[in-house]
Design a protein around this motif. Structure first.
Motif, PDB file in Angstrom:
ATOM      1  N   UNK B  15       0.682  -1.242  -0.106  1.00  0.00           N
ATOM      2  CA  UNK B  15       0.088   0.094  -0.019  1.00  0.00           C
ATOM      3  C   UNK B  15       0.775   1.277  -0.127  1.00  0.00           C
ATOM      4  N   UNK B  16       0.609   2.252  -0.868  1.00  0.00           N
ATOM      5  CA  UNK B  16       1.125   3.411  -1.048  1.00  0.00           C
ATOM      6  C   UNK B  16       0.339   4.811  -0.543  1.00  0.00           C
ATOM      7  N   UNK B  17       0.597   5.311   0.812  1.00  0.00           N
ATOM      8  CA  UNK B  17      -0.174   6.496   1.045  1.00  0.00           C
ATOM      9  C   UNK B  17       0.207   7.909   0.579  1.00  0.00           C
ATOM     10  N   UNK B  18      -0.386   8.594  -0.357  1.00  0.00           N
ATOM     11  CA  UNK B  18       0.127   9.852  -0.650  1.00  0.00           C
ATOM     12  C   UNK B  18       0.463   9.800  -2.173  1.00  0.00           C
ATOM     13  N   UNK B  89       1.003  -6.014   2.584  1.00  0.00           N
ATOM     14  CA  UNK B  89       1.962  -6.719   3.362  1.00  0.00           C
ATOM     15  C   UNK B  89       2.994  -5.720   3.862  1.00  0.00           C
ATOM     16  N   UNK B  90       2.848  -4.315   3.306  1.00  0.00           N
ATOM     17  CA  UNK B  90       3.901  -3.525   3.526  1.00  0.00           C
ATOM     18  C   UNK B  90       3.321  -2.175   3.231  1.00  0.00           C
ATOM     19  N   UNK B  91       3.422  -0.893   4.106  1.00  0.00           N
ATOM     20  CA  UNK B  91       2.911   0.215   3.576  1.00  0.00           C
ATOM     21  C   UNK B  91       4.043   1.305   3.808  1.00  0.00           C
ATOM     22  N   UNK B  92       3.942   2.108   2.760  1.00  0.00           N
ATOM     23  CA  UNK B  92       4.837   3.061   2.560  1.00  0.00           C
ATOM     24  C   UNK B  92       4.077   4.320   2.436  1.00  0.00           C
ATOM     25  N   UNK B  93       4.386   5.242   3.524  1.00  0.00           N
ATOM     26  CA  UNK B  93       3.605   6.595   3.503  1.00  0.00           C
ATOM     27  C   UNK B  93       4.372   7.611   3.045  1.00  0.00           C
ATOM     28  N   UNK B  94       3.877   8.554   2.137  1.00  0.00           N
ATOM     29  CA  UNK B  94       4.531   9.723   1.651  1.00  0.00           C
ATOM     30  C   UNK B  94       3.448  11.022   1.714  1.00  0.00           C
ATOM     31  N   UNK B 106      -0.228   8.589  10.277  1.00  0.00           N
ATOM     32  CA  UNK B 106       0.696   7.080  10.784  1.00  0.00           C
ATOM     33  C   UNK B 106      -0.423   6.423  11.831  1.00  0.00           C
ATOM     34  N   UNK B 107      -1.052   6.909  12.644  1.00  0.00           N
ATOM     35  CA  UNK B 107      -2.205   6.674  13.347  1.00  0.00           C
ATOM     36  C   UNK B 107      -3.179   5.849  12.969  1.00  0.00           C
ATOM     37  N   UNK B 108      -3.734   6.442  11.782  1.00  0.00           N
ATOM     38  CA  UNK B 108      -4.818   6.036  11.205  1.00  0.00           C
ATOM     39  C   UNK B 108      -4.713   4.672  10.252  1.00  0.00           C
ATOM     40  N   UNK B 109      -3.344   4.848   9.614  1.00  0.00           N
ATOM     41  CA  UNK B 109      -2.634   3.576   9.108  1.00  0.00           C
ATOM     42  C   UNK B 109      -2.480   2.598   9.746  1.00  0.00           C
ATOM     43  N   UNK B 122       8.251   7.897   4.434  1.00  0.00           N
ATOM     44  CA  UNK B 122       9.069   8.715   3.617  1.00  0.00           C
ATOM     45  C   UNK B 122       9.840   9.949   4.057  1.00  0.00           C
ATOM     46  N   UNK B 123       9.416  10.420   5.372  1.00  0.00           N
ATOM     47  CA  UNK B 123       9.836  11.725   5.872  1.00  0.00           C
ATOM     48  C   UNK B 123      11.333  12.098   5.477  1.00  0.00           C
ATOM     49  N   UNK B 124      11.322  13.237   5.127  1.00  0.00           N
ATOM     50  CA  UNK B 124      12.732  13.784   4.767  1.00  0.00           C
ATOM     51  C   UNK B 124      13.785  13.977   6.022  1.00  0.00           C
ATOM     52  N   UNK B 125      13.168  14.161   7.094  1.00  0.00           N
ATOM     53  CA  UNK B 125      13.766  14.483   8.345  1.00  0.00           C
ATOM     54  C   UNK B 125      13.195  14.414   9.525  1.00  0.00           C
TER      55      UNK B 125
END
Lengths: 320, 320
Positions: B15-18, B89-94, B106-109, B122-125
């Motif tokens: 799953x890709x969020x964003x 089976x894996x989630x990437x948040x952007x 992230x709490x909702x995910x 994916x946070x930059x910092x």
């Protein structure tokens, strides 16, 4: 205009003073471009060191394409500095990076070099104003700072000191371009010039990270070679961020990510992002883009990254 | 070991969020590697934006070589976040780079994602410790920070927060490597991680130079693309300086050029060059060199620079 002055495109005889990694790299560059080079270094083994340096560089230069007149036999090692520069039409000095050494040597070079001939220093960061102090004719002395290896990396930074004549800076920039270099001419002296200032900021942050145990040497190198280092051969840091802004470009990038300039992402404090600085960055990127849309630039970047990935992949394979 | 946990090499549904530049880039990367991707973004035009982003990336990915199962049809855009992650089976948040946004999302995910599934940001910092605060199960949340474009640049920086379990960090690093990424796993949180800290130091120095009229935007970009930027795809800053030291390598380089760390070559102060730091730098370079002599490394570097020069030359020609 000095009657004796040789035009940049009429130069055929060059003197290279200093036979270290940088001096030897310059010798290889000028030989490959078909010049006759006379070199000098106070070390007893100067001749054999230069031979080894040119040996190491020559396969790469042959691969890139030598000029028709290129010949390793065009190198002469002179017994004295004075004999090395006596007939030169251009002089490149690459002595050790110590101000006193440079100052004394440049005064000796200036005394022995024919009038009207430009003398350029490879210094990594000294200002010509400080180095030219003891020269009889400081007006013809310029900085011509290369990057290692000088026979492959195109960049040369050209800047004069307060006693340098405007013609000498222009002449040197034109001459270096004729020999195949990419030249940045600076209109004022800044310690470290442009590229070393950028590189040094990154390097000092790297040293801090190792010093604090935040990253290893290998992680730092991987962070660059597998990350931003793959984008920088085509687009520098400004254009890279112009693309990071999506369709809004640098303007959107600065407006959205401006706050991260306040983040403790490096030990280096950022300048205040004034409206003037913002506009200067946006305008500069638009000039560099020269009419290409962000979509076109993204296509250019992607093609370049693929080529660079492949080039580096081949280079790595060759070493296994 | 959690019974429900999928092994990194058995993942097929992501799953890709964003659906911004980074989220879309991740979608393209995972599609190209043959995964089924379910995406979600609150924007009304998320689907068409993702299509455009994948359209733009696909030619490059095809050129680099798609995996056998790769198909653009493996992308589904879900109507809700909950539906997007329900079978992942894996989630990437952007999501956009705002701490409150990330924390809520992230709490909702976390609430909607099956137990045992790793969630990566994916946070930059931002530090994961700050972002995972409101999650019911913060132990499976990690940072997986990519570089733009995520479908071409290999680097991913992986680091957990104080509530992250060690297995989750290891799992994420292993999974990203299986998808073809080069992973740096950090054992502590540092703002900006490694690559952004290095890049940000350079960037802030660039902004200062433009702000002070010391260099133009174009000169800054040229200084990198024609200079050190050509060396960094093969050897990072540490190995580059290992070679700049001649036959003495990093040890000679630090002993000879150490004093330049005191020079005002950037606004960033250097750490003190203690014997410990010196030895750490030397040891790190020797480990990276893995037995190759300086002469061999110089040969590797020169071949890579030639290939990179050609690759970029071809890329530029294609745009004229």
């Amino acid at each position: 205009m000095n009657e004796q002055r040789t035009a940049p495109n009429e130069v055929s005889r060059i003197a290279c003073i200093g036979a270290g990694v940088i001096g030897g790299g310059w010798v290889a560059h000028f030989l490959a471009r078909g010049y006759r080079v006379t070199a000098w270094d106070p070390a007893a083994d100067a001749e054999s060191r230069l031979e080894r340096l040119v040996d190491a560089a020559w396969p790469a230069l042959r691969e890139l394409g030598l000029s028709d007149e290129a010949a390793r036999e065009n190198l002469t090692v002179a017994p004295t500095l004075e004999q090395a520069v006596a007939n030169a039409q251009f002089v490149q000095e690459s002595a050790p990076e110590q101000l006193e050494v440079k100052r004394d040597l440049l005064a000796r070079i200036d005394a022995a070099t024919p009038a009207g001939v430009v003398i350029s220093s490879s210094t990594s960061g000294y200002e010509m104003t400080d180095m030219q102090r003891d020269c009889a004719d400081p007006s013809r002395l310029v900085v011509g700072h290369p990057f290692n290896p000088p026979y492959l990396i195109p960049l040369v930074e050209v800047v004069g000191g307060t006693s340098t004549a405007a013609w000498a800076t222009r002449w040197a920039a034109e001459f270096f371009e004729i020999t195949g270099k990419s030249v940045i001419t600076m209109d004022r002296e800044v310690p470290g010039f442009v590229a070393n200032r950028l590189q040094e900021a990154l390097w000092r942050e790297a040293l801090h990270m190792v010093d604090n145990g935040e990253a290893t040497v290998e992680q730092i190198d991987t962070a660059i070679t597998e990350g931003p280092g793959l984008r920088w051969p085509l687009f520098g840091p400004c254009m890279t961020f112009h693309l990071a802004g999506g369709e809004g470009g640098m303007a959107h990038m600065l407006d959205q990510f401006g706050p991260s300039l306040k983040s403790p992402w490096t030990r280096l404090d950022a300048p205040e992002l004034t409206g003037e600085l913002r506009d200067a960055m946006v305008r500069g990127c638009e000039e560099e883009a020269a009419g290409r849309s962000i979509t076109e630039l993204v296509g250019d970047r992607d093609r370049a990254i693929i080529s660079v990935l492949r080039a580096v992949g081949e280079a790595r394979k060759g070493t296994e």
